[in-house]
Design a protein around this motif. Structure first.
Motif, PDB file in Angstrom:
ATOM      1  N   HIS A 414       0.849  -1.187   0.000  1.00  0.00           N
ATOM      2  CA  HIS A 414       0.000   0.000   0.000  1.00  0.00           C
ATOM      3  C   HIS A 414       0.882   1.233   0.000  1.00  0.00           C
ATOM      4  CE1 HIS A 414       1.228   0.316   4.182  1.00  0.00           C
ATOM      5  NE2 HIS A 414       0.791  -0.918   4.390  1.00  0.00           N
ATOM      6  N   PHE A 415       0.263   2.387  -0.201  1.00  0.00           N
ATOM      7  CA  PHE A 415       1.008   3.635  -0.121  1.00  0.00           C
ATOM      8  C   PHE A 415       1.357   3.933   1.335  1.00  0.00           C
ATOM      9  CE2 PHE A 415      -0.449   5.975  -4.229  1.00  0.00           C
ATOM     10  CZ  PHE A 415       0.498   5.262  -4.934  1.00  0.00           C
ATOM     11  N   SER A 416       2.528   4.505   1.543  1.00  0.00           N
ATOM     12  CA  SER A 416       2.942   4.957   2.867  1.00  0.00           C
ATOM     13  C   SER A 416       3.351   6.416   2.791  1.00  0.00           C
ATOM     14  CB  SER A 416       4.112   4.116   3.384  1.00  0.00           C
ATOM     15  OG  SER A 416       3.735   2.770   3.527  1.00  0.00           O
ATOM     16  N   VAL A 417       3.116   7.140   3.891  1.00  0.00           N
ATOM     17  CA  VAL A 417       3.458   8.566   3.924  1.00  0.00           C
ATOM     18  C   VAL A 417       4.966   8.746   3.955  1.00  0.00           C
ATOM     19  CG1 VAL A 417       3.218  10.722   5.215  1.00  0.00           C
ATOM     20  CG2 VAL A 417       1.305   9.119   5.088  1.00  0.00           C
ATOM     21  N   ILE A 418       5.633   7.936   4.773  1.00  0.00           N
ATOM     22  CA  ILE A 418       7.089   8.026   4.906  1.00  0.00           C
ATOM     23  C   ILE A 418       7.690   6.685   4.519  1.00  0.00           C
ATOM     24  CG2 ILE A 418       9.022   8.395   6.492  1.00  0.00           C
ATOM     25  CD1 ILE A 418       7.156  10.097   8.200  1.00  0.00           C
ATOM     26  N   GLY A 419       8.668   6.712   3.643  1.00  0.00           N
ATOM     27  CA  GLY A 419       9.314   5.473   3.212  1.00  0.00           C
ATOM     28  C   GLY A 419       8.364   4.651   2.382  1.00  0.00           C
ATOM     29  N   GLY A 420       8.074   3.444   2.841  1.00  0.00           N
ATOM     30  CA  GLY A 420       7.152   2.579   2.122  1.00  0.00           C
ATOM     31  C   GLY A 420       7.835   1.876   0.964  1.00  0.00           C
ATOM     32  N   ASP A 421       7.011   1.256   0.134  1.00  0.00           N
ATOM     33  CA  ASP A 421       7.517   0.433  -0.955  1.00  0.00           C
ATOM     34  C   ASP A 421       7.609   1.179  -2.281  1.00  0.00           C
ATOM     35  OD1 ASP A 421       7.457  -2.079   0.660  1.00  0.00           O
ATOM     36  OD2 ASP A 421       5.323  -1.613   0.717  1.00  0.00           O
ATOM     37  N   GLY A 425       4.138   7.015  -3.118  1.00  0.00           N
ATOM     38  CA  GLY A 425       3.312   7.235  -1.931  1.00  0.00           C
ATOM     39  C   GLY A 425       3.554   8.597  -1.315  1.00  0.00           C
ATOM     40  N   PRO A 426       4.788   8.905  -0.904  1.00  0.00           N
ATOM     41  CA  PRO A 426       5.071  10.237  -0.339  1.00  0.00           C
ATOM     42  C   PRO A 426       4.818  11.367  -1.330  1.00  0.00           C
ATOM     43  CG  PRO A 426       6.834   8.699   0.196  1.00  0.00           C
ATOM     44  CD  PRO A 426       5.944   7.998  -0.770  1.00  0.00           C
ATOM     45  N   ILE A 427       5.120  11.138  -2.618  1.00  0.00           N
ATOM     46  CA  ILE A 427       4.926  12.195  -3.625  1.00  0.00           C
ATOM     47  C   ILE A 427       3.457  12.568  -3.733  1.00  0.00           C
ATOM     48  CG2 ILE A 427       5.008  12.686  -6.103  1.00  0.00           C
ATOM     49  CD1 ILE A 427       7.638  11.122  -6.214  1.00  0.00           C
ATOM     50  N   PHE A 428       2.592  11.557  -3.892  1.00  0.00           N
ATOM     51  CA  PHE A 428       1.152  11.834  -4.014  1.00  0.00           C
ATOM     52  C   PHE A 428       0.602  12.446  -2.725  1.00  0.00           C
ATOM     53  CE2 PHE A 428       0.695   8.658  -7.619  1.00  0.00           C
ATOM     54  CZ  PHE A 428       0.326   9.616  -8.541  1.00  0.00           C
ATOM     55  N   PHE A 429       1.127  11.995  -1.580  1.00  0.00           N
ATOM     56  CA  PHE A 429       0.658  12.548  -0.314  1.00  0.00           C
ATOM     57  C   PHE A 429       0.956  14.043  -0.234  1.00  0.00           C
ATOM     58  CE2 PHE A 429       1.041  13.660   4.170  1.00  0.00           C
ATOM     59  CZ  PHE A 429      -0.112  13.098   4.695  1.00  0.00           C
ATOM     60  N   TYR A 478      -6.510   9.677   0.818  1.00  0.00           N
ATOM     61  CA  TYR A 478      -5.821   9.319   2.063  1.00  0.00           C
ATOM     62  C   TYR A 478      -6.172   7.900   2.525  1.00  0.00           C
ATOM     63  CZ  TYR A 478      -4.447  14.229   2.584  1.00  0.00           C
ATOM     64  OH  TYR A 478      -3.901  15.467   2.390  1.00  0.00           O
ATOM     65  N   THR A 479      -7.297   7.348   2.051  1.00  0.00           N
ATOM     66  CA  THR A 479      -7.676   5.985   2.447  1.00  0.00           C
ATOM     67  C   THR A 479      -6.782   4.929   1.796  1.00  0.00           C
ATOM     68  OG1 THR A 479      -9.309   5.767   0.657  1.00  0.00           O
ATOM     69  CG2 THR A 479     -10.083   6.668   2.763  1.00  0.00           C
ATOM     70  N   LEU A 480      -5.967   5.331   0.831  1.00  0.00           N
ATOM     71  CA  LEU A 480      -5.035   4.401   0.200  1.00  0.00           C
ATOM     72  C   LEU A 480      -3.790   4.175   1.053  1.00  0.00           C
ATOM     73  CD1 LEU A 480      -5.067   5.736  -3.486  1.00  0.00           C
ATOM     74  CD2 LEU A 480      -6.322   3.771  -2.598  1.00  0.00           C
ATOM     75  N   TYR A 481      -3.615   5.005   2.080  1.00  0.00           N
ATOM     76  CA  TYR A 481      -2.393   4.957   2.879  1.00  0.00           C
ATOM     77  C   TYR A 481      -2.572   4.054   4.101  1.00  0.00           C
ATOM     78  CZ  TYR A 481      -0.428   8.609  -0.019  1.00  0.00           C
ATOM     79  OH  TYR A 481       0.068   9.314  -1.094  1.00  0.00           O
ATOM     80  N   GLY A 482      -1.496   3.342   4.428  1.00  0.00           N
ATOM     81  CA  GLY A 482      -1.532   2.447   5.572  1.00  0.00           C
ATOM     82  C   GLY A 482      -2.161   1.112   5.224  1.00  0.00           C
ATOM     83  N   ASP A 483      -2.261   0.241   6.214  1.00  0.00           N
ATOM     84  CA  ASP A 483      -2.829  -1.089   6.003  1.00  0.00           C
ATOM     85  C   ASP A 483      -4.276  -0.985   5.540  1.00  0.00           C
ATOM     86  OD1 ASP A 483      -0.470  -2.290   6.814  1.00  0.00           O
ATOM     87  OD2 ASP A 483      -1.068  -2.339   8.926  1.00  0.00           O
ATOM     88  N   GLY A 484      -4.618  -1.832   4.586  1.00  0.00           N
ATOM     89  CA  GLY A 484      -5.981  -1.835   4.088  1.00  0.00           C
ATOM     90  C   GLY A 484      -6.947  -2.395   5.117  1.00  0.00           C
ATOM     91  N   SER A 485      -8.186  -1.979   5.033  1.00  0.00           N
ATOM     92  CA  SER A 485      -9.207  -2.487   5.958  1.00  0.00           C
ATOM     93  C   SER A 485     -10.571  -2.345   5.309  1.00  0.00           C
ATOM     94  CB  SER A 485      -9.183  -1.706   7.282  1.00  0.00           C
ATOM     95  OG  SER A 485      -9.574  -0.368   7.083  1.00  0.00           O
TER      96      SER A 485
END
Length: 751
Positions: A414-421, A425-429, A478-485
């Motif tokens: 998933h997208f992450s605000v800091i770091g991530g895969d 993710g950070p760019i779009f945020f 913003y719902t794309l960020y972090g673990d999905g639920s």
């Protein structure tokens, strides 16, 4: 003589009745050869106990084993899983491998309240919490504990004055020394260490044990695969194989290990603790440092099938209590050189004369084979976990690639605000956050004297709503960020729906109150703008809020080994409310399109019509993209997130630019000499009003004159024709007659 036969007949009938009334419960288990002589005596003992206590319960046992079937422990796990998934009542008591409690838990009868707390508390707390609990309920009890140990050849160690190794480095050092000395004596029949990293069931346990042995202390949890401890442990597997073993030696199966324990043709061996050749002494598996045990507890649990009848469940509880009682465990388990999970047994001198109690005590707190994963398919995870580790150990794969593959087995990208895969993710945020800030700050324009004339067409209330709607839509990303639920999936689309409705309220209101002809509806809207807004907000909020309580379908896709949780669709009543929300959106777009056509030449909308046209076009395209996007199968999390984010940005920013910010641009780009003369515009276009009125009048007159000729024409067709003519008539009007008169009078007074 006849009386004798009568007694016999009565006795037979009595036994038949008793047999009919007895409850037969069926049990199933898997057992290796060294455990085959354990289960049957216990079952026989219970059947005798039941008869003696008049319980009228009999156990029928089915044992699957390598000797009488082609199944392995993995196959047995699959068989049990299939039976339970089908809610089969074929077996009432199920013996299963302890690590599958999380998989089978929902199918077993919770034992809390059915068995006393005193009985449950006899067992090791760590074993109960890790291998017998599901959803905070005890759903099984330990039947046996299988502890892996290090078998050390006492004769060879004593011959060279060496001690039992407590660390892996000591094991390597001692092995090299003794093996070299034995080679000088031409003793080539012995092996140094088996490793037991085989293709069979034991392979995964050996990996888990070695990683466990690299904990900092016995109280620590199993090191995560991404940790330095786990990676150093995996490296140690390869070091052991290359320095004191070989591929063939480490791939030895269980039977080869048993033969060497019997024959004594090994210096060190790793295997389950069981009755063995006295030439070997047993100890805990070595660790990275002394005092850290690598021994891991496996074993079997016993549970009750929740789909069995109430009568059979009640009978199964009695059987379970007997099998797991302290007396039974001591008499049948400990006596067979098999460990039990009842801690107090290892303070019993008689029990410790039968089994090495120190191994159990030194391994405390007892580690268990538990990857601590919240996934459905643990068997598949275990197969792939072992496969990837073996790629490094036997095929020289890059360790970093292996670690990533293992992480990907349970990781959802998933997208992450800091770091991530992904850097996206950070760019779009940052982009989304900047746009949201700009939208929020731009609210000041409606209060600035320079821009006020452009916003006077509506009250500030409507412009605030429009801005808020665009911001709400943007926040859906913003719902794309972090673990999905499931919750994030449920709110993602309603946020877009609700925000879109808020942004379009000013557009609908402008078009209605500027209708080319004076009418009650337009007047009502002019006088009740807050009621109109409240109704729209209430309807949209109600529809979208209801979606939060709907079941939602999430699918898991894998692309290039990367798992992705995709929000698919609402289920049950949610599908209906989702359709209603889409219907409202399409209805509002159609309404705006019709009103835009009708109001096209209204002088007050001269600067609005082309922007609204562009707005509708972009909104239609975005809605089509969203629906196509939801229906096609996108397996890549990155592609899914990119398309969704870009579409939301275009959707939100377009509404923001074409409804709100374009008014600021008009002011900034406007030439002071280009003042709009409204009265001249009306005079210039008055011909259209007159032309339309006369045309409509002539058409009406013509229709009356020819009515007799077309009596067969349907009422629906005539009504449609009248509506069409009326719409065209309104289309060419620059204003309603009352407004023209008022404007003209005001202009003359000004002169």
């Amino acid at each position: 003589m006849n009386l004798y036969f009568i007694y016999i007949f009565i006795f037979i009938i009595f036994n038949c009745i008793c047999g009919i009334n007895s409850v037969k419960i069926k049990a199933i288990s898997y057992a290796y050869s060294e455990r085959l002589n354990l289960l049957t005596p216990i079952v026989d003992e219970f059947n005798k106990y039941s008869k003696k206590q008049n319980l009228d319960i009999q156990i029928e046992l089915t044992i699957l084993a390598p000797e009488n079937s082609t199944s392995s422990i993995d196959d047995y796990a699959s068989i049990v899983g299939t039976l339970l998934a089908r809610q089969s009542t074929k077996y009432d008591l199920i013996f299963y491998y302890a690590s599958f409690s999380e998989v089978y838990g929902e199918h077993f009868v919770p034992l809390n309240g059915l068995i006393s707390e005193e009985h449950i508390n006899m067992f090791d707390k760590n074993i109960i919490s890790k291998t017998c609990t599901w959803n905070k309920k005890v759903i099984g009890l330990p039947f046996t504990i299988e502890l892996s140990v290090l078998y050390s050849n006492k004769k060879l160690l004593d011959k060279y004055g060496e001690k039992v190794p407590k660390t892996w480095d000591e094991l390597i050092k001692t092995s090299k020394y003794i093996m070299e000395e034995e080679k000088k004596l031409n003793n080539t029949d012995i092996i140094s260490y088996n490793g037991l990293f085989s293709e069979g069931d034991y392979g995964i346990l050996s990996i888990y044990e070695l990683i466990t042995s690299f904990r900092k202390s016995n109280a620590d949890l199993y090191p995560g695969i991404e940790s330095d401890s786990a990676q150093n442990a995996i490296k140690m597997i390869k070091i052991l194989k290359n320095e004191i073993g070989s591929d063939s030696q480490f791939l030895m199966e269980d039977d080869d290990t048993r033969e060497r324990i019997i024959s004594g043709k090994a210096l060190f061996l790793k295997f389950w603790y069981y009755e063995h050749n006295p030439d070997y002494t047993t100890s805990n598996i070595p660790g990275e440092k002394a005092g850290i045990s690598g021994s891991v507890a496996g074993g079997y649990n016993i549970a009750i099938n929740r789909y069995s009848s109430a009568e059979n469940q009640k009978a199964a509880i009695e059987a379970l209590k007997f099998i797991t009682s302290k007396d039974t465990q001591k008499k049948f388990v400990i006596s067979k050189n098999i460990y039990s999970a009842i801690n107090s047994l290892y303070d019993d001198e008689e029990a410790c004369s039968l089994i090495n109690c120190n191994i159990y005590k030194n391994a405390q707190p007892l580690p268990v084979l538990d990857f601590e994963l919240k996934i459905d398919n643990i068997p598949l995870y275990i197969i792939n976990f072992k496969k990837y580790i073996y790629e490094y150990v036997y095929n020289d794969a890059d360790l970093s690639d292996v670690i990533k593959k293992i992480e990907d087995l349970t990781k959802y990208y998933h997208f992450s605000v800091i770091g991530g895969d992904s850097i996206l993710g950070p760019i779009f945020f940052v982009i989304i956050s900047i746009i949201v800030v700009i939208m929020s700050v731009s609210h000041v324009f409606i209060f600035h004297d320079k821009f006020k004339p452009q916003f006077e067409i509506l009250s500030n209330w409507f412009w605030t709503l429009s801005l808020l709607g665009s911001i709400i839509m943007m926040c859906s990303v913003y719902t794309l960020y972090g673990d999905g639920s499931e919750f994030k999936c449920k709110i993602r689309i309603p946020i877009i729906y609700f925000g879109h409705a808020m942004s379009l309220i000013p557009v609908v209101y402008i078009l209605i109150i500027n209708f080319p002809e004076e009418n009650k509806i337009s007047n009502w809207f002019k006088n009740n703008k807050y009621i109109f807004t409240g109704i729209v907000v209430f309807i949209e909020f109600s529809l979208n809020f209801t979606l939060l309580f709907s079941p939602y379908h999430i699918e898991i896709f894998t692309y290039n080994g990367e798992n992705f949780q995709k929000c698919v669709n609402y289920e049950s009543f949610g599908a209906i409310f989702n359709f209603l929300s889409i219907f409202c959106i399409m209805g509002s777009i159609i309404t705006i399109s019709i009103l835009l056509f009708v109001d096209w030449n209204v002088e007050t909308l001269r600067n609005e019509r082309r922007f609204i046209t562009a707005l509708i076009a972009v909104d239609i395209i975005s809605i089509i993209v969203f629906n196509v996007f939801a229906s096609i199968e996108i397996k890549s999390y990155l592609l899914y997130n990119i398309i969704f984010t870009i579409n939301v940005i275009l959707f939100s920013v377009t509404n923001y630019l074409l409804i709100y910010i374009k008014r600021v641009i008009i002011v900034l780009c406007k030439n002071k000499d280009e003042d709009f003369n409204e009265i001249e515009y009306i005079k210039k276009n008055r011909i259209f009003n007159n032309f339309d009125s006369s045309s409509l009048s002539k058409e009406s007159k013509g229709s009356r004159e020819t009515r007799g000729s077309f009596q067969s024409q349907s009422q629906t067709h005539r009504r449609a024709s009248d509506i069409s003519n009326a719409l065209i008539s309104y289309h060419y009007k620059v204003s309603n007659s009352n407004r023209i008169s008022k404007i003209t009078e005001n202009k003359q007074l000004d002169l």
